[in-house]
Design an enzyme around this catalytic site. Structure first.
Site, mmCIF file in Angstrom:
data_model
loop_
_atom_site.group_PDB
_atom_site.id
_atom_site.type_symbol
_atom_site.label_atom_id
_atom_site.label_comp_id
_atom_site.label_asym_id
_atom_site.label_seq_id
_atom_site.Cartn_x
_atom_site.Cartn_y
_atom_site.Cartn_z
ATOM 1 N N ASP A 116 14.641 15.350 77.326
ATOM 2 C CA ASP A 116 14.157 14.514 78.426
ATOM 3 C C ASP A 116 14.046 15.312 79.724
ATOM 4 O OD1 ASP A 116 13.273 12.204 79.594
ATOM 5 O OD2 ASP A 116 15.217 11.187 79.614
ATOM 6 N N HIS A 147 5.470 19.098 79.947
ATOM 7 C CA HIS A 147 5.528 19.016 78.477
ATOM 8 C C HIS A 147 5.237 20.383 77.864
ATOM 9 C CE1 HIS A 147 6.040 14.794 78.830
ATOM 10 N NE2 HIS A 147 4.798 14.494 79.160
ATOM 11 N N LEU A 173 17.443 26.884 58.117
ATOM 12 C CA LEU A 173 17.606 25.771 59.068
ATOM 13 C C LEU A 173 16.497 24.761 58.791
ATOM 14 C CD1 LEU A 173 18.463 24.495 61.935
ATOM 15 C CD2 LEU A 173 16.763 26.025 62.921
#
Ligand code: IPE
Ligand code: IPE
Ligand code: MG
Length: 235
Positions: free
Chosen positions: A11, A28, A122
């Site tokens: 955020d 962004h 991962l």
């Protein structure tokens, strides 16, 4: 101890851009750099699952222009960063209500999911068009269908246990998050993994997502490693 599964509510991109008198999309774009940094670092640190809240069901209510810019950025980044997955042996999974996404984006995602499916270093899970209530609702609906199917065949439906219910969630097969990080100073869950975060450790930081890099990530892991998880028991 290193958390097996770290989840991040990424955020603060908009505020980061605003501080620089730029459009929100600039934030962004800068946020994608943090995603890359954190994926690389998680792989290096031995984290097995890294889930990233990229777009919530509620985010569909943002101005069309921002939604479109985010979707375009998502599509472009996923293609541009594909070497990240190959170089670090990372498996990609995308979870959420993909029926709302552009077909082209979905096929790009599926292709990368398929070509990385054997990587086990991962697993990076992008939570896209996701919400916790949506997940619980779709799980309940699918269980109800299986239940009534069993009844109509004269079989005894499997009794509902927590394990069985969890197998209907979109995150099935992924262990619950050990650590949930939220950046930008907000201290709320914003309809994220409601069931899965039942015993997750939370870590809130004022750092805005585009400024959250390896050092900040390490600080969160370090903080987690000092915690005592009791699960209702006593020491
Ligand atoms: C997080 O940053 C990215 C998404 C929710 C898609 P925001 O866009 O929420 O940034 P702020 O919270 O307005 O600063
Ligand atoms: C949560 O951030 C969703 C994502 C990070 C994808 P928001 O910025 O949408 O959350 P609220 O609206 O401030 O709770
Ligand atoms: Mg926000």
């Amino acid at each position: 101890m290193i958390p097996t599964h770290i989840s991040i509510i990424m955020d603060g991109n908009g505020r980061w851009a605003e501080l620089r008198s730029k459009e929100r999309v600039y934030g962004h774009k800068a946020g994608v750099e943090s995603v890359r940094d954190c994926c690389e670092y998680a792989a290096k640190r031995g984290v097995k699952y890294l889930s990233l809240f990229a777009f919530s069901q509620e985010n569909w209510s943002r101005p069309e222009e921002e939604v479109n810019a985010l979707m375009e950025l998502m599509a472009a980044s996923i293609v541009k960063e594909v070497h990240l997955f190959y170089d670090n042996q990372i498996r990609l999974k995308v979870i959420g209500d993909l029926s709302k996404l552009d077909k082209d984006l979905v096929s790009k995602i599926e292709k990368i999911e398929d070509t990385t499916k054997d990587f086990s270093n991962l697993t990076v899970i992008i939570m896209l068009s996701y919400s916790g209530k949506w997940d619980l609702k779709q799980a309940a609906e699918r269980y109800a269908i299986d239940y009534s199917d069993a009844i109509s065949k004269g079989e005894t439906p499997e009794p509902l246990t927590e394990e069985l219910f969890a197998s209907y969630l979109s995150t099935y097969g992924i262990p619950d998050p050990d650590l949930l990080i939220r950046t930008s100073g907000e201290q709320r869950i914003s309809n994220y993994m409601l069931w899965q975060c039942a015993y997750t450790e939370f870590y809130f930081t004022e750092t805005l997502w585009p400024d959250f890099r390896k050092e900040q990530f390490e600080e969160a892991i370090e903080n987690f490693s000092k915690r005592e998880r009791r699960y209702g028991k006593i020491k």
